[in-house]
Design an enzyme around this catalytic site. Structure first.
Site, PDB file in Angstrom:
ATOM      1  CD  GLN A 122      -1.901   1.292   3.006  1.00  0.00           C
ATOM      2  OE1 GLN A 122      -1.443   0.940   3.411  1.00  0.00           O
ATOM      3  NE2 GLN A 122      -2.754   1.843   3.319  1.00  0.00           N
ATOM      4  CB  SER A 173       3.614   6.513   4.522  1.00  0.00           C
ATOM      5  OG  SER A 173       1.437   7.075   5.045  1.00  0.00           O
ATOM      6  CD  GLU A 201      -4.613   1.037   8.060  1.00  0.00           C
ATOM      7  OE1 GLU A 201      -4.648   1.667   6.801  1.00  0.00           O
ATOM      8  OE2 GLU A 201      -3.025   0.741   8.295  1.00  0.00           O
ATOM      9  CD  GLU A 246       1.285  12.297  19.051  1.00  0.00           C
ATOM     10  OE1 GLU A 246       1.452  11.182  18.186  1.00  0.00           O
ATOM     11  OE2 GLU A 246       1.251  12.502  19.896  1.00  0.00           O
TER      12      GLU A 246
HETATM   13  C1  LIG Z   1       5.673  -0.105  11.141  1.00  0.00           C
HETATM   14  C2  LIG Z   1       4.188   0.832   9.980  1.00  0.00           C
HETATM   15  C3  LIG Z   1       4.809   0.516   8.499  1.00  0.00           C
HETATM   16  C4  LIG Z   1       3.649   1.003   8.339  1.00  0.00           C
HETATM   17  N1  LIG Z   1       3.067   0.902   6.541  1.00  0.00           N
HETATM   18  C5  LIG Z   1       2.661   1.945   6.073  1.00  0.00           C
HETATM   19  C6  LIG Z   1       2.451   1.259   4.763  1.00  0.00           C
HETATM   20  O1  LIG Z   1       2.746   0.061   3.892  1.00  0.00           O
HETATM   21  N2  LIG Z   1       1.571   2.106   3.567  1.00  0.00           N
HETATM   22  C7  LIG Z   1       1.762   3.304   4.029  1.00  0.00           C
HETATM   23  O2  LIG Z   1       1.299   4.216   3.113  1.00  0.00           O
HETATM   24  N3  LIG Z   1       2.650   3.940   5.021  1.00  0.00           N
HETATM   25  C8  LIG Z   1       3.001   3.049   6.081  1.00  0.00           C
HETATM   26  N4  LIG Z   1       2.768   3.597   7.488  1.00  0.00           N
HETATM   27  C9  LIG Z   1       2.866   5.009   7.865  1.00  0.00           C
HETATM   28  C10 LIG Z   1       1.839   5.116   8.752  1.00  0.00           C
HETATM   29  O3  LIG Z   1       0.447   5.755   7.583  1.00  0.00           O
HETATM   30  C11 LIG Z   1       2.575   7.160   8.561  1.00  0.00           C
HETATM   31  O4  LIG Z   1       3.692   6.390   9.324  1.00  0.00           O
HETATM   32  C12 LIG Z   1       1.259   7.464   9.758  1.00  0.00           C
HETATM   33  O5  LIG Z   1       0.291   7.731   8.850  1.00  0.00           O
HETATM   34  C13 LIG Z   1       2.488   8.991  10.593  1.00  0.00           C
HETATM   35  O6  LIG Z   1       2.503   9.271   9.012  1.00  0.00           O
HETATM   36  P1  LIG Z   1       4.414  10.229   9.080  1.00  0.00           P
HETATM   37  O7  LIG Z   1       5.254   8.876   9.767  1.00  0.00           O
HETATM   38  O8  LIG Z   1       4.319  11.450   8.132  1.00  0.00           O
HETATM   39  O9  LIG Z   1       4.977  11.129  10.666  1.00  0.00           O
HETATM   40  P2  LIG Z   1       3.423  13.117  10.873  1.00  0.00           P
HETATM   41  O10 LIG Z   1       2.400  13.222  10.244  1.00  0.00           O
HETATM   42  O11 LIG Z   1       4.862  13.715  10.081  1.00  0.00           O
HETATM   43  O12 LIG Z   1       3.698  13.130  12.144  1.00  0.00           O
HETATM   44  C14 LIG Z   1       4.800  13.889  12.939  1.00  0.00           C
HETATM   45  C15 LIG Z   1       3.993  13.790  14.547  1.00  0.00           C
HETATM   46  O13 LIG Z   1       2.814  14.623  14.590  1.00  0.00           O
HETATM   47  C16 LIG Z   1       1.423  14.980  15.058  1.00  0.00           C
HETATM   48  N5  LIG Z   1       0.991  15.626  14.284  1.00  0.00           N
HETATM   49  C17 LIG Z   1       0.756  14.735  12.790  1.00  0.00           C
HETATM   50  N6  LIG Z   1      -1.001  15.865  12.107  1.00  0.00           N
HETATM   51  C18 LIG Z   1      -1.348  15.903  14.059  1.00  0.00           C
HETATM   52  C19 LIG Z   1      -2.569  16.605  13.899  1.00  0.00           C
HETATM   53  N7  LIG Z   1      -3.195  17.041  13.439  1.00  0.00           N
HETATM   54  N8  LIG Z   1      -2.684  16.248  15.657  1.00  0.00           N
HETATM   55  C20 LIG Z   1      -1.572  16.404  16.568  1.00  0.00           C
HETATM   56  N9  LIG Z   1      -0.688  15.312  16.100  1.00  0.00           N
HETATM   57  C21 LIG Z   1      -0.418  15.553  15.004  1.00  0.00           C
HETATM   58  C22 LIG Z   1       2.302  12.571  14.576  1.00  0.00           C
HETATM   59  O14 LIG Z   1       1.601  12.220  15.561  1.00  0.00           O
HETATM   60  C23 LIG Z   1       3.341  12.529  15.416  1.00  0.00           C
HETATM   61  O15 LIG Z   1       3.834  12.686  16.265  1.00  0.00           O
HETATM   62  C24 LIG Z   1       3.702   2.730   7.791  1.00  0.00           C
HETATM   63  C25 LIG Z   1       4.026   2.689   9.324  1.00  0.00           C
HETATM   64  C26 LIG Z   1       5.011   2.116  10.454  1.00  0.00           C
HETATM   65  C27 LIG Z   1       5.277   2.812  11.500  1.00  0.00           C
END
Ligand SMILES: Cc1cc2nc3c(=O)[nH]c(=O)nc-3n(C[C@H](O)[C@H](O)[C@H](O)COP(=O)(O)OP(=O)(O)OC[C@H]3O[C@@H](n4cnc5c(N)ncnc54)[C@H](O)[C@@H]3O)c2cc1C
Length: 403
Positions: free
Chosen positions: A131, A134, A249, A373
């Protein structure tokens, strides 16, 4: 609330249990999968073999129609299979994204020809899916993806980068959310595709984790050509399609993730001779109370499912509690083991191994599928009905949003 199986569910459960007892080995500990300890290729082959066996028995996708290889069963039956299978050595989750999210999306939006070609191999573990939503600057705010798809005759040309893509290095196909129109507000300019991961211009770079594994990847797209008939849904309707994927999901939230549980924590505390310590008692009591709460919450979801409902935003509570609890328990158990806890336990059949694996993985579980969050925001807005957080880009053309 109804905590018990109906007579029909009990009979179904007995059948599943009998089949598992005849075809699978019991788990030795919470994180015990088929092929563990083998080199990656053989581990994957073992996982494929288990998947094929399960698919042939109809247990790989219980709710799918029989003509697509399922059992035409209910969501409760699907959960029963998951619960029963969690006590046996099964595959390490490599097919979950395909079966749980990508193929249901293909079923909803793909052409009959693509469905006929892709669904069976996915079900039998012959083809793996990932998928690709991200990106480095679009995770929680996934509607903010920058990966660009431009039309070119009967094709689309893709350029951009995805990250965190679980299993991309093993995948044959992937769902891709891309921006097709940056001049409209962010949700309106997205389109969904599925892509052949072996297409020229796709580069998959595995990310090495602190536990030594590489479960997820960066994926780079340079002038990748995708035929228009691999578009899922209308141009500009990608957000609606993504919601279908994300709803599935959410349905997989109850999946067994093999984290530390109360029993394993108890065993570790006992082995360390620390059962009398007040701090140990406090952690054990917290763990027991939280697990019991999760069990009751799960029963409530099951009751809703058996009455024809679908899991709602309150499912966010389960992941939030489960992941934070696992991290707290693992941190305590690791500290309890003193310096040995930091060295790493080589014996993969021990509870100490589960502690280590949980500790190295729990942080990821607090991010994947929605960070703590974001889950709290969902609970606040959609369960408790509190005011929505400010969304400054609402209605603003995507290319005019400052970034
Ligand atoms: C083990 C693992 C597997 C994954 N597998 C997939 C996959 O197969 N395909 C895929 O597409 N994605 C995948 N992901 C990605 C996952 O969906 C994202 O990591 C997740 O949605 C968070 O996005 P980010 O890492 O960009 O963090 P960000 O969105 O940049 O967030 C950074 C910080 O800011 C906080 N934050 C952001 N927005 C807000 C808000 N509105 N209010 C309060 N706090 C906020 C967050 O809580 C976090 O602490 C995976 C992630 C992990 C850890």
């Amino acid at each position: 609330m109804d905590f018990d199986d109906t007579p029909a569910e009990a009979a179904f459960r007995a059948g599943v249990r009998a089949w598992l007892e005849a075809h699978a080995e019991p788990k030795r500990h919470a994180r015990d999968f088929v092929g563990d300890g083998l080199p990656p290729d053989e581990r994957l082959a073992a996982a494929r073999a288990w998947q094929a066996r399960k698919a042939a028995a109809g247990y790989a996708a219980v709710t799918w129609p029989r003509e697509l290889g399922g059992l035409g069963g209910t969501a409760v039956q699907q959960l029963i299979v998951r619960q029963e299978e969690s006590r046996f050595r099964s595959s390490f989750g490599i097919f979950e994204i395909g079966l749980g999210m990508c193929l249901p999306t293909l079923m909803a939006y793909g052409s009959e020809a693509h469905k006929a070609r892709r669904i069976r191999p996915g079900l039998y573990g012959e083809e793996i899916w990932c998928q690709m939503f991200s990106e480095p600057a679009a995770g929680s705010d996934v509607a903010g993806v920058l990966t660009r798809a431009r039309p070119n005759g009967h094709h689309w040309v893709i350029n951009g980068q995805k990250v965190w893509t679980t299993g991309a290095q093993f995948s044959d196909f992937g769902l891709l959310l891309a921006r097709t129109d940056p001049t409209v507000p962010k949700h309106a300019g997205l389109t969904m595709f599925f892509v052949d991961m072996k297409s020229p211009g796709i580069e998959v770079r595995p990310i090495r984790q602190m536990d030594g594994d590489s479960e997820f990847n960066e994926v780079f797209f340079t002038d990748v050509r995708v035929p228009d008939d691999q578009r899922l849904g209308a141009v500009g309707a990608g957000w609606k399609v993504a919601l279908t994927t994300l709803m599935h999901e959410r349905l997989s939230v109850g999946a067994e993730i093999g984290l530390l549980n109360f029993d394993a924590l108890w065993a570790v505390v006992k082995a360390a001779g620390r059962l009398d310590e007040p701090l140990a008692g406090e952690h054990l009591a917290d763990a027991w109370v939280a697990e019991e709460g999760l069990r009751l919450h799960h029963c409530r979801s099951l009751t809703a499912l058996s009455r024809g409902g679908t899991p709602g935003p309150e499912q966010s509570i389960a992941k939030l509690v489960k992941a934070t609890l696992a991290q707290r328990m693992a941190t305590f158990a690791l500290q309890l083991r003193g310096e040995v806890g930091q060295v790493g336990d080589a014996d993969p059949t021990s509870d100490a191994y589960v502690v280590e694996r949980t500790w190295t993985r729990a942080a990821a579980m607090r991010i994947a599928g929605g960070t703590d969050e974001i889950l709290r925001n969902i609970i606040a807005e959609r369960v408790l009905g509190l005011p929505e957080e400010a969304r400054l880009d609402k209605g603003v053309p995507f290319n005019e949003v400052p970034r």
